[in-house]
Design an enzyme around this catalytic site. Structure first.
Site, PDB file in Angstrom:
ATOM      1  N   LYS A 184      59.354  40.495  58.439  1.00  0.00           N
ATOM      2  CA  LYS A 184      58.957  39.180  57.948  1.00  0.00           C
ATOM      3  C   LYS A 184      57.644  38.716  58.700  1.00  0.00           C
ATOM      4  O   LYS A 184      57.574  38.573  60.044  1.00  0.00           O
ATOM      5  CB  LYS A 184      59.946  38.150  58.418  1.00  0.00           C
ATOM      6  CG  LYS A 184      59.781  36.547  57.647  1.00  0.00           C
ATOM      7  CD  LYS A 184      60.407  35.591  58.476  1.00  0.00           C
ATOM      8  CE  LYS A 184      59.514  35.038  59.419  1.00  0.00           C
ATOM      9  NZ  LYS A 184      58.240  34.464  59.261  1.00  0.00           N
ATOM     10  N   GLY A 224      63.526  34.364  58.432  1.00  0.00           N
ATOM     11  CA  GLY A 224      63.832  35.130  59.721  1.00  0.00           C
ATOM     12  C   GLY A 224      65.051  35.014  60.421  1.00  0.00           C
ATOM     13  O   GLY A 224      65.798  36.093  60.695  1.00  0.00           O
ATOM     14  N   GLU A 262      58.255  39.741  72.367  1.00  0.00           N
ATOM     15  CA  GLU A 262      56.750  39.735  72.877  1.00  0.00           C
ATOM     16  C   GLU A 262      56.188  38.086  72.666  1.00  0.00           C
ATOM     17  O   GLU A 262      55.742  37.905  71.484  1.00  0.00           O
ATOM     18  CB  GLU A 262      55.923  40.966  72.198  1.00  0.00           C
ATOM     19  CG  GLU A 262      54.737  41.198  72.910  1.00  0.00           C
ATOM     20  CD  GLU A 262      53.637  40.256  72.669  1.00  0.00           C
ATOM     21  OE1 GLU A 262      53.305  39.608  73.718  1.00  0.00           O
ATOM     22  OE2 GLU A 262      52.889  40.665  71.522  1.00  0.00           O
ATOM     23  N   GLU A 396      51.146  27.265  77.405  1.00  0.00           N
ATOM     24  CA  GLU A 396      50.121  27.755  76.677  1.00  0.00           C
ATOM     25  C   GLU A 396      49.908  26.992  75.515  1.00  0.00           C
ATOM     26  O   GLU A 396      50.420  27.016  74.467  1.00  0.00           O
ATOM     27  CB  GLU A 396      50.763  29.406  76.160  1.00  0.00           C
ATOM     28  CG  GLU A 396      49.903  30.180  75.301  1.00  0.00           C
ATOM     29  CD  GLU A 396      50.733  31.307  74.372  1.00  0.00           C
ATOM     30  OE1 GLU A 396      51.680  30.992  73.990  1.00  0.00           O
ATOM     31  OE2 GLU A 396      50.144  32.360  74.744  1.00  0.00           O
TER      32      GLU A 396
HETATM   33  C1  UN1 Z   1      48.792  39.529  70.555  1.00  0.00           C
HETATM   34  O1  UN1 Z   1      47.984  38.872  70.699  1.00  0.00           O
HETATM   35  O2  UN1 Z   1      49.642  39.341  70.079  1.00  0.00           O
HETATM   36  O3  UN1 Z   1      45.575  43.243  74.038  1.00  0.00           O
HETATM   37  C2  UN1 Z   1      48.402  41.022  70.799  1.00  0.00           C
HETATM   38  C3  UN1 Z   1      45.192  42.529  72.831  1.00  0.00           C
HETATM   39  C4  UN1 Z   1      45.339  43.182  71.523  1.00  0.00           C
HETATM   40  C5  UN1 Z   1      46.769  42.801  71.051  1.00  0.00           C
HETATM   41  C6  UN1 Z   1      47.267  41.313  71.199  1.00  0.00           C
HETATM   42  N1  UN1 Z   1      45.306  44.652  71.639  1.00  0.00           N
HETATM   43  O4  UN1 Z   1      44.638  41.462  73.075  1.00  0.00           O
END
Ligand code: UN1
Length: 509
Positions: A184, A224, A262, A396
């Site tokens: 998704k 999702g 993440e 953030e």
């Molecule tokens: C993200 O912002 O979800 O290190 C990943 C970096 C990229 C990946 C970012 N290779 O900025």
């Protein structure tokens, strides 16, 4: 806008002139509309996946898993190798779509496709290296080892900011591991997902691999949730905000599923007096304004030593004056738009909060107006002098706002760097070995990524990517991140004629 690249990616023009691509997976009654933040154009419409259609997708994935797990891993790798080659052929077109649908610079759009190609290469090698350990049994005539088996269906929820690369980090690794994937994508970048899937389906078909090995479903968080609540999906890998991750994590945990999260970052660079200022500037400015500040690894904070504070500030000001903001498909531009107007509003709210909480603008922000900026999503990258403890600094904001602050001792700088809820990426700029090593030690940075003389963004695919605390704790991409996509099985085999029990237990009949 010349959009011939859309055709090259297998998307089709509908009667009303917008693009679509899905071979219908059922009976959509709702549609996602994809607007380009570059020029405000409605690029395409994509049907939202209904619960009934989702059920079909899962059934197809379950059937595909039975076949796919039986294919030897190196042969699965061969399919991924071919996908990597297709991506090489489509790099230009897919990079342009990423840039047009998401708004990052064309260089970064191509860079994202390059990350996909690189992870394919990594996955091909990995397909011959899914190693388990062997152990020495405590019993005579026994052998012990461990092996790794595929999990089943992996649900991938990805964000708009890396609309193609982050899926591929997950999907390419999961697929060589023998899993099948349901993706998704962000509702803000549905065409990127369709394009990636079109290219993959062609490769799967050529190799007589069932199409259910990789599927996409479209929609917002409600779609999702079909996956997060579904116990047929043993692993959910989700990228996005901490707010989203807390909900996904709790939902998946409540059914004792696994999640790989993440989430947000609040990444800082410590600028020591022992650094090369040209390296500092390049790392900090790209980190803060690249992808218009919408990477989870974007540089949000600069913690600068008091002895060079004024000098670094002056140089940053000068560098920001040179930034060109505009159409990201124009190679002369450094900074493209934010993803949408909601993001612009969040950026403006943060600017208000900075002022309210006592921050001082060093480089002013604002929304750009004029012919080139009709989408309303172009903003000025800005810099504010703040205290690390401000509420807004602890949060953030997914926008090009850079906070600068002062330190006097390295201990103090590291404490400030760690004193935020997030723990993704961090960096120190120094040529002093002791400072660098201390920063990387167990008393140093508490982040998943810690760099020396490199900015916070732009991680290579070969390392494990992810972070601690509110970043969610998951690791994706390189190193041994593949283990999250497999289940470990410990095997003990008795090849003797008796049955000695472990721990020396006697049980005589
Ligand atoms: C993200 O912002 O979800 O290190 C990943 C970096 C990229 C990946 C970012 N290779 O900025």
């Amino acid at each position: 806008m010349n959009t011939s690249f859309l055709k090259k990616l297998g998307l089709k023009k509908s009667n009303e002139g917008t693009w679509t691509g899905q071979k219908s997976i059922g009976t959509a009654t709702e549609y996602l509309e994809s607007y380009s933040p570059v020029d405000g154009t409605l690029i395409g419409k994509v049907g939202v996946t209904s619960e009934k259609d989702y059920a079909k997708v899962v059934r197809k994935a379950e059937a595909a898993f039975i076949k796919w797990r039986a294919v030897p891993a190196p042969q699965r790798g061969e399919v991924i190798r071919q996908y990597g080659n297709e991506l090489r052929t489509h790099k230009d077109a897919l990079g342009r779509l990423v840039s047009y649908e998401m708004g990052k610079s064309l260089q970064e759009g191509w860079g994202e496709v390059q990350e996909m190609i690189d992870i394919c290469d990594f996955a091909v090698g990995l397909s011959r290296q899914l190693y388990g350990l062997s152990m020495h049994s405590e019993r005579p005539g026994h052998r012990m080892y461990e092996q790794w088996h595929p999990l089943g269906i992996v649900g991938i929820i990805s964000a708009f900011n890396f609309p193609v690369a982050v899926w591929s980090w997950n999907a390419m690794i999961a697929m060589v591991c023998g899993d099948v994937c349901i993706w998704k994508a962000s509702e803000k970048t549905p065409l990127c997902a369709i394009a990636c899937n079109n290219i993959l389906q062609k490769v799967l078909k050529e190799n007589k691999v069932p199409e259910g090995v990789s599927s996409i479903i479209n929609g917002d968080y409600k779609v999702g949730e079909f996956m997060t609540y579904d116990s047929r999906i043993p692993l959910i890998s989700a990228t996005g905000s901490t707010r989203m991750g807390k909900i996904v994590g709790a939902t998946v945990a409540s059914r004792l599923g696994k999640s790989l999260l993440e989430l947000g970052g609040n990444n800082a660079i410590i600028v020591t007096p022992n650094s090369d200022l040209s390296v500092v500037l390049a790392g900090a400015v790209f980190g803060a304004v690249g992808t218009c500040g919408q990477r989870c690894t974007s540089t949000r904070r600069l913690i600068i030593h008091e002895s060079i504070y004024d000098k670094v500030k002056a140089q940053l000001k000068k560098a920001y004056k040179q930034l060109k903001i505009g159409n990201p498909l124009d190679p002369a531009m450094h900074v493209g738009p934010l993803i949408d107007k909601d993001s612009v509003n969040a950026y403006l709210d943060s600017l208000d909060a900075i002022k309210e909480q006592g921050g001082k603008m060093l480089v002013a922000g604002g929304v750009l107006k004029g012919e080139e900026y009709t989408s309303g999503c172009y903003v000025k990258p800005c810099i504010a002098e703040v205290e690390n403890s401000y509420k807004i600094v602890q949060h953030e904001t997914f926008a090009p706002i850079l906070y600068v602050m002062k330190y006097s001792t390295l201990d103090e700088a590291i404490a400030m760097q760690n004193d935020v809820p997030q723990g993704l990426s961090s960096a120190i700029m120094t040529n002093n070995l002791k400072e660098a090593e201390f920063f990387l030690s167990n008393a140093g940075s508490d982040c998943g990524i810690a760099n020396v003389n490199i900015g916070t963004s732009g991680a290579e695919i070969g390392g494990a990517f992810g972070g601690e605390k509110e970043t969610g704790g998951g690791r994706e991409s390189g190193s041994d991140a593949w283990k999250a996509y497999m289940r470990r099985q410990t095997n003990t085999i008795n090849y003797s004629d008796t049955l000695p029990l472990a721990q020396g237990i006697k049980f005589d009949l």
